[in-house]
Write a protein that holds these residues in place. Structure first.
Motif, PDB file in Angstrom:
ATOM      1  N   SER A   1       0.810  -1.224   0.000  1.00 55.22           N
ATOM      2  CA  SER A   1       0.000   0.000   0.000  1.00 55.22           C
ATOM      3  C   SER A   1       0.841   1.270   0.000  1.00 55.22           C
ATOM      4  CB  SER A   1      -0.920   0.015   1.216  1.00 55.22           C
ATOM      5  OG  SER A   1      -0.141   0.123   2.412  1.00 55.22           O
ATOM      6  N   GLY A   2       2.079   1.182   0.444  1.00 54.28           N
ATOM      7  CA  GLY A   2       2.917   2.381   0.561  1.00 54.28           C
ATOM      8  C   GLY A   2       3.048   3.135  -0.754  1.00 54.28           C
ATOM      9  N   ALA A   3       3.275   2.416  -1.844  1.00 55.41           N
ATOM     10  CA  ALA A   3       3.436   3.053  -3.152  1.00 55.41           C
ATOM     11  C   ALA A   3       2.169   3.748  -3.610  1.00 55.41           C
ATOM     12  CB  ALA A   3       3.862   2.009  -4.184  1.00 55.41           C
ATOM     13  N   ASN A   4       1.017   3.353  -3.056  1.00 55.28           N
ATOM     14  CA  ASN A   4      -0.266   3.954  -3.416  1.00 55.28           C
ATOM     15  C   ASN A   4      -0.744   4.960  -2.369  1.00 55.28           C
ATOM     16  OD1 ASN A   4      -0.516   2.362  -5.779  1.00 55.28           O
ATOM     17  ND2 ASN A   4      -1.272   0.644  -4.546  1.00 55.28           N
ATOM     18  N   GLY A   5       0.179   5.510  -1.623  1.00 59.07           N
ATOM     19  CA  GLY A   5      -0.202   6.493  -0.602  1.00 59.07           C
ATOM     20  C   GLY A   5      -0.903   5.872   0.576  1.00 59.07           C
ATOM     21  N   GLY A   6      -0.671   4.581   0.810  1.00 57.03           N
ATOM     22  CA  GLY A   6      -1.282   3.904   1.954  1.00 57.03           C
ATOM     23  C   GLY A   6      -2.678   3.371   1.692  1.00 57.03           C
ATOM     24  N   ASP A   7      -3.177   3.485   0.442  1.00 55.77           N
ATOM     25  CA  ASP A   7      -4.556   3.089   0.126  1.00 55.77           C
ATOM     26  C   ASP A   7      -4.739   1.578   0.240  1.00 55.77           C
ATOM     27  OD1 ASP A   7      -7.159   3.072  -0.694  1.00 55.77           O
ATOM     28  OD2 ASP A   7      -6.714   3.395  -2.819  1.00 55.77           O
ATOM     29  N   LEU A   8      -5.766   1.165   0.997  1.00 55.43           N
ATOM     30  CA  LEU A   8      -6.081  -0.249   1.205  1.00 55.43           C
ATOM     31  C   LEU A   8      -7.362  -0.673   0.497  1.00 55.43           C
ATOM     32  CD1 LEU A   8      -5.239  -0.457   5.014  1.00 55.43           C
ATOM     33  CD2 LEU A   8      -3.886  -1.389   3.134  1.00 55.43           C
ATOM     34  N   ASP A   9      -8.007   0.252  -0.194  1.00 59.30           N
ATOM     35  CA  ASP A   9      -9.267  -0.005  -0.908  1.00 59.30           C
ATOM     36  C   ASP A   9     -10.346  -0.446   0.089  1.00 59.30           C
ATOM     37  OD1 ASP A   9     -11.041  -0.142  -2.966  1.00 59.30           O
ATOM     38  OD2 ASP A   9      -9.879  -1.523  -4.188  1.00 59.30           O
TER      39      ASP A   9
END
Length: 319
Positions: A226-234
């Motif tokens: 998730s780090g590469a996606n700004g922490g997004d977990l969906d």
């Protein structure tokens, strides 16, 4: 005169006996087609019979010769080529392509050409192995026995799956069961994972001071997913996460962030809740193949377990 005497005898034979009882004149049914029934031959037909027999014999000889000439052509049509005088049948290529299809590969013209090459190479190598006596070696025989068992077992399982397919009703029942278990609220959250509590507290202070959560997640989070996606977990349900994380996330309101770091087995988390929604479940048609595959594996596993339980052996399987 002779002809008249013969006619009189014929009439006498056809005249009914006055003593014998009269019987109806029953005609005997012939099982032969009309053209095959025996009939008197004329002198011309008798003279032509040797010629007819000779013509028939010639025709049959021609058919036999043609069949003999066509046999090699028919054999060649069933083979790819010959290696040292031994034919290489096309059926081996078809078998290789069938195995590729079973593995989910698409059969293309390139794959067909590769399969032919492989079959011919195998024949060349197999013949050389035979010349060198490999087939008589004990190690070869042991490996062949294992290969025989593997092929038998594979075909046994394939036969079971063909005879016990997963019906649409079974797949739909499984779908409805999972759908009923998937009701509730889903949460869309972001998080930053770090190793130390003090580091997590410092990041919370930075976010409260105006730093963007997404930027810090990309720079500091130890969660590679998730780090590469700004922490997004969906979107996910709380029970999808470790208990500490799920409990802390479900207490937040939209836009809120945990005031203190949350400890889990992975480290220290900073959690921000972005949105919530009612749990969604995919349409049956989109997940039907996966459900059928899963149920098929379950059936096959039960089939294997039942055979193992029915076998008479004192061997103890590992738990």
């Amino acid at each position: 005169m002779v002809f008249m005497l013969w006619r009189s005898r014929q009439k006498a034979q056809l005249r009914p006996d006055p003593v014998a009882p009269q019987r109806p004149n029953r005609r005997k049914l012939s099982l032969q087609p009309p053209m095959l029934r025996a009939r008197p031959s004329s002198p011309l037909e008798k003279a032509n019979q040797p010629m007819i027999r000779n013509t028939f014999a010639v025709r049959m000889s021609a058919v036999a010769v043609a069949a003999t000439l066509l046999l090699p052509l028919a054999a060649d049509a069933q083979n790819i080529t010959q290696v040292n005088g031994k034919s290489v049948p096309k059926s081996r290529v078809e078998l290789l392509l069938q195995q590729a299809q079973r593995a989910g590969q698409q059969v293309t013209p390139e794959m067909q050409a590769m399969a032919k090459d492989e079959v011919v190479r195998r024949e060349i190598f197999a013949q050389e192995a035979e010349k060198r006596g490999i087939a008589a070696q004990a190690d070869y025989k042991a490996q062949m026995e294992l290969a025989r068992q593997s092929i038998l077992i594979r075909e046994l399982f394939e036969d079971f799956k063909k005879k016990n397919p997963i019906t649409d009703a079974e797949a739909k029942a499984e779908y409805d069961k999972f759908k009923a278990q998937s009701t509730g609220t889903e949460y869309r959250a972001r998080h930053i994972l770090v190793e130390a509590e003090d580091e997590a507290k410092a990041l919370i202070a930075q976010i409260k001071g105006g730093a963007k959560f997404e930027d810090l997640a990309k720079a500091k989070s130890k969660d590679p997913g998730s780090g590469a996606n700004g922490g997004d977990l969906d979107f996910a349900k709380p029970e999808s996460y470790v208990p500490e994380f799920g409990a802390a996330m479900s207490k937040l309101k939209k836009g809120e962030m945990t005031e203190t770091p949350v400890k889990s087995q992975f480290g220290w988390h900073i959690i921000m809740l972005e949105d919530t929604r009612e749990a969604q479940f995919p349409e049956f048609a989109s997940v039907k193949p996966q459900i059928q595959q899963r149920l098929s594996q379950t059936k096959l596993q039960k089939f294997q377990d039942d055979m193992r339980k029915a076998a008479k052996t004192d061997y103890k399987f590992a738990p």
